[in-house]
Design a protein around this motif. Structure first.
Motif, PDB file in Angstrom:
ATOM      1  N   LEU A 244       0.823  -1.344  -0.133  1.00  0.00           N
ATOM      2  CA  LEU A 244      -0.212  -0.325  -0.026  1.00  0.00           C
ATOM      3  C   LEU A 244       0.858   1.231   0.082  1.00  0.00           C
ATOM      4  O   LEU A 244       0.423   2.182  -0.469  1.00  0.00           O
ATOM      5  CB  LEU A 244      -0.930  -0.044   1.169  1.00  0.00           C
ATOM      6  N   ALA A 245       1.954   1.187   0.723  1.00  0.00           N
ATOM      7  CA  ALA A 245       2.882   2.346   0.645  1.00  0.00           C
ATOM      8  C   ALA A 245       3.541   2.856  -0.715  1.00  0.00           C
ATOM      9  O   ALA A 245       3.516   3.672  -1.188  1.00  0.00           O
ATOM     10  CB  ALA A 245       3.976   1.963   1.477  1.00  0.00           C
ATOM     11  N   LEU A 246       3.807   1.659  -1.538  1.00  0.00           N
ATOM     12  CA  LEU A 246       3.991   1.844  -2.922  1.00  0.00           C
ATOM     13  C   LEU A 246       2.944   2.319  -3.828  1.00  0.00           C
ATOM     14  O   LEU A 246       3.103   2.865  -4.743  1.00  0.00           O
ATOM     15  CB  LEU A 246       5.030   0.492  -3.377  1.00  0.00           C
ATOM     16  N   ALA A 247       1.662   1.662  -3.562  1.00  0.00           N
ATOM     17  CA  ALA A 247       0.580   1.885  -4.341  1.00  0.00           C
ATOM     18  C   ALA A 247       0.351   3.415  -4.037  1.00  0.00           C
ATOM     19  O   ALA A 247      -0.271   4.206  -5.023  1.00  0.00           O
ATOM     20  CB  ALA A 247      -0.472   0.977  -3.859  1.00  0.00           C
ATOM     21  N   ALA A 248       0.479   3.909  -3.003  1.00  0.00           N
ATOM     22  CA  ALA A 248       0.177   5.354  -2.555  1.00  0.00           C
ATOM     23  C   ALA A 248       0.984   6.044  -3.206  1.00  0.00           C
ATOM     24  O   ALA A 248       0.554   7.334  -3.574  1.00  0.00           O
ATOM     25  CB  ALA A 248       0.337   5.618  -0.905  1.00  0.00           C
ATOM     26  N   HIS A 249       2.233   5.855  -3.404  1.00  0.00           N
ATOM     27  CA  HIS A 249       3.251   6.874  -4.078  1.00  0.00           C
ATOM     28  C   HIS A 249       4.575   5.868  -4.372  1.00  0.00           C
ATOM     29  O   HIS A 249       4.958   5.146  -3.544  1.00  0.00           O
ATOM     30  CB  HIS A 249       3.918   7.714  -2.835  1.00  0.00           C
ATOM     31  N   ARG A 250       4.751   6.024  -5.709  1.00  0.00           N
ATOM     32  CA  ARG A 250       5.750   5.288  -6.318  1.00  0.00           C
ATOM     33  C   ARG A 250       6.950   5.965  -6.880  1.00  0.00           C
ATOM     34  O   ARG A 250       6.776   6.916  -7.798  1.00  0.00           O
ATOM     35  CB  ARG A 250       5.339   4.336  -7.337  1.00  0.00           C
ATOM     36  N   ASN A 251       8.224   6.299  -6.361  1.00  0.00           N
ATOM     37  CA  ASN A 251       9.080   7.318  -6.929  1.00  0.00           C
ATOM     38  C   ASN A 251       9.774   6.411  -8.133  1.00  0.00           C
ATOM     39  O   ASN A 251      10.163   5.085  -7.955  1.00  0.00           O
ATOM     40  CB  ASN A 251      10.283   7.271  -5.780  1.00  0.00           C
ATOM     41  N   PRO A 252       9.883   7.108  -9.294  1.00  0.00           N
ATOM     42  CA  PRO A 252      10.277   6.436 -10.372  1.00  0.00           C
ATOM     43  C   PRO A 252      11.840   5.870 -10.531  1.00  0.00           C
ATOM     44  O   PRO A 252      12.204   5.197 -11.417  1.00  0.00           O
ATOM     45  CB  PRO A 252      10.099   7.397 -11.551  1.00  0.00           C
ATOM     46  N   ALA A 253      12.515   6.334  -9.333  1.00  0.00           N
ATOM     47  CA  ALA A 253      13.913   6.261  -9.400  1.00  0.00           C
ATOM     48  C   ALA A 253      14.369   5.118  -8.473  1.00  0.00           C
ATOM     49  O   ALA A 253      15.456   4.625  -8.311  1.00  0.00           O
ATOM     50  CB  ALA A 253      14.749   7.361  -9.011  1.00  0.00           C
ATOM     51  N   VAL A 254      13.483   4.415  -8.301  1.00  0.00           N
ATOM     52  CA  VAL A 254      13.516   3.002  -7.048  1.00  0.00           C
ATOM     53  C   VAL A 254      13.142   1.895  -7.650  1.00  0.00           C
ATOM     54  O   VAL A 254      12.155   1.885  -8.564  1.00  0.00           O
ATOM     55  CB  VAL A 254      13.107   3.115  -5.642  1.00  0.00           C
ATOM     56  N   VAL A 255      13.638   0.640  -7.429  1.00  0.00           N
ATOM     57  CA  VAL A 255      13.148  -0.398  -7.937  1.00  0.00           C
ATOM     58  C   VAL A 255      12.585  -1.168  -6.519  1.00  0.00           C
ATOM     59  O   VAL A 255      13.036  -0.988  -5.521  1.00  0.00           O
ATOM     60  CB  VAL A 255      14.293  -1.396  -8.114  1.00  0.00           C
ATOM     61  N   ALA A 256      11.301  -1.818  -6.612  1.00  0.00           N
ATOM     62  CA  ALA A 256      10.582  -2.539  -5.496  1.00  0.00           C
ATOM     63  C   ALA A 256      10.625  -4.084  -5.925  1.00  0.00           C
ATOM     64  O   ALA A 256      10.031  -4.262  -6.818  1.00  0.00           O
ATOM     65  CB  ALA A 256       9.284  -1.871  -5.557  1.00  0.00           C
ATOM     66  N   LEU A 257      11.369  -4.685  -5.210  1.00  0.00           N
ATOM     67  CA  LEU A 257      11.480  -6.380  -5.456  1.00  0.00           C
ATOM     68  C   LEU A 257      10.572  -7.110  -4.371  1.00  0.00           C
ATOM     69  O   LEU A 257      11.069  -6.869  -3.302  1.00  0.00           O
ATOM     70  CB  LEU A 257      12.756  -6.796  -5.512  1.00  0.00           C
ATOM     71  N   ARG A 258       9.481  -7.840  -4.741  1.00  0.00           N
ATOM     72  CA  ARG A 258       9.006  -8.443  -3.952  1.00  0.00           C
ATOM     73  C   ARG A 258       9.687  -9.490  -3.173  1.00  0.00           C
ATOM     74  O   ARG A 258      10.344 -10.440  -3.627  1.00  0.00           O
ATOM     75  CB  ARG A 258       7.636  -9.078  -4.411  1.00  0.00           C
TER      76      ARG A 258
END
Length: 325
Positions: A244-258
């Motif tokens: 939910l934190a990433l759905a609320a705001h996603r910085n395009p300069a970061v990678v999110a790996l599950r």
């Protein structure tokens, strides 16, 4: 007749252990709390609290009254809600406490559905982490709450006489700058600085890192998930964030790996046993419909657009229950 406001003050003093802490929790001035206690003792005709060092302890009469006060306050809120229901939900209110990322993702589409179906029901929002939200719920300061827990055995606060229903299970992600992504093995980031969130999120971060074989070197702490991602984007550390934190705001300069197997459960809470008061139930129905319709945002996957473990994240379509039933 005992005053309801003074009963709420007594419950807060019992829970917080001191007049000062109760005043902070209630957003009252300390003299106001002392005045309410004195008046309540005069109304009850017995001593309810005694000073003990810098705090206070309940007398036997105080403990008895606190138990009854919690029941009374909960029943008063239920009665108010039932009166609203008797009016056919043409009027009524739902005071909701929720953690920040839920307020940014789950609540808006649910609020829109509630307004469309029941325009006379007012929705008031309060930002609160789970322990504080459940305290507010028991104190009668809110009618419902959205809370999270990382493990089934975790208790995010005082849950006595409270009904919790699962809303969804959200995956956790390791978040890093694009140039520093090294997969989902946290041990690969053991030498990096780490950025932690709220107290319970920090505890979870430490736990998952210890399981990976190292103790994280935490150099920044902030509850602001936008700030966390900004720090990560500038190469100042690595973090773990929920869906939910990433759905609320996603910085395009970061990678999110599950992170495989890592998730936290989000639940909807109200005081008392089912069925929920009709206004609360109406919001719960709206929330469930918004979740099932996928209106609450997507966190996105890794740099290649997929999830690190080869699955799509549950997102808002995770564990669902009969909210408010």
């Amino acid at each position: 007749m005992l005053d309801l406001t003074r009963l709420r003050v007594l419950v807060a003093v019992a829970r917080e252990g001191s007049i000062t802490a109760a005043a902070e929790a209630l957003h009252y001035a300390q003299p106001s709390v002392s005045h309410h206690l004195a008046r309540l003792e005069a109304e009850a005709g017995v001593v309810l609290v005694r000073r003990a060092g810098r705090g206070v302890v309940l007398t036997e009469a105080g403990r008895l009254l606190v138990e009854r006060a919690e029941e009374i306050l909960g029943r008063v809120e239920a009665a108010q809600a039932e009166l609203a229901a008797h009016a056919g939900l043409r009027t009524g209110r739902v005071r909701l406490a929720a953690f920040p990322s839920a307020l940014a993702t789950l609540v808006p589409p649910a609020a829109a559905r509630l307004a469309a179906r029941h325009p006379g029901v007012a929705l008031a929002l309060t930002e609160a982490e789970p322990p504080e939200a459940l305290t507010a719920l028991r104190n009668g300061e809110v009618d419902a709450a959205l809370v999270f827990e990382h493990d089934p055995d975790e208790r995010p606060g005082d849950r006595r006489n409270t009904t919790l229903t699962p809303v969804l299970q959200e995956p956790l992600y390791v978040v890093t700058a694009r140039a520093e992504a090294r997969g989902t093995d946290l041990a690969a980031y053991a030498e990096r600085s780490w950025i932690a969130g709220c107290e319970r999120c920090r505890a979870r971060l430490v736990e998952v890192c210890v399981r990976a074989g190292f103790a994280p070197r935490i150099t920044f702490e902030t509850d602001d998930y936008v700030a966390v991602q900004a720090l990560v984007a500038d190469g100042l550390g690595v973090s773990v964030l929920p869906h939910l934190a990433l759905a609320a705001h996603r910085n395009p300069a970061v990678v999110a790996l599950r992170l495989p197997g890592e998730r936290r459960r989000v639940s909807f809470a109200f005081y008392g046993r089912p069925p929920a008061p009709d206004p609360v139930r109406a919001f719960a129905d709206a929330l469930r419909a918004a979740v099932e319709a996928g209106e609450t945002g997507e966190a996105g996957g890794d740099a290649d657009g997929g999830d690190a473990d080869g699955e799509r994240g549950e997102g808002t379509a995770g564990a669902r229950g009969q909210l408010g039933d």
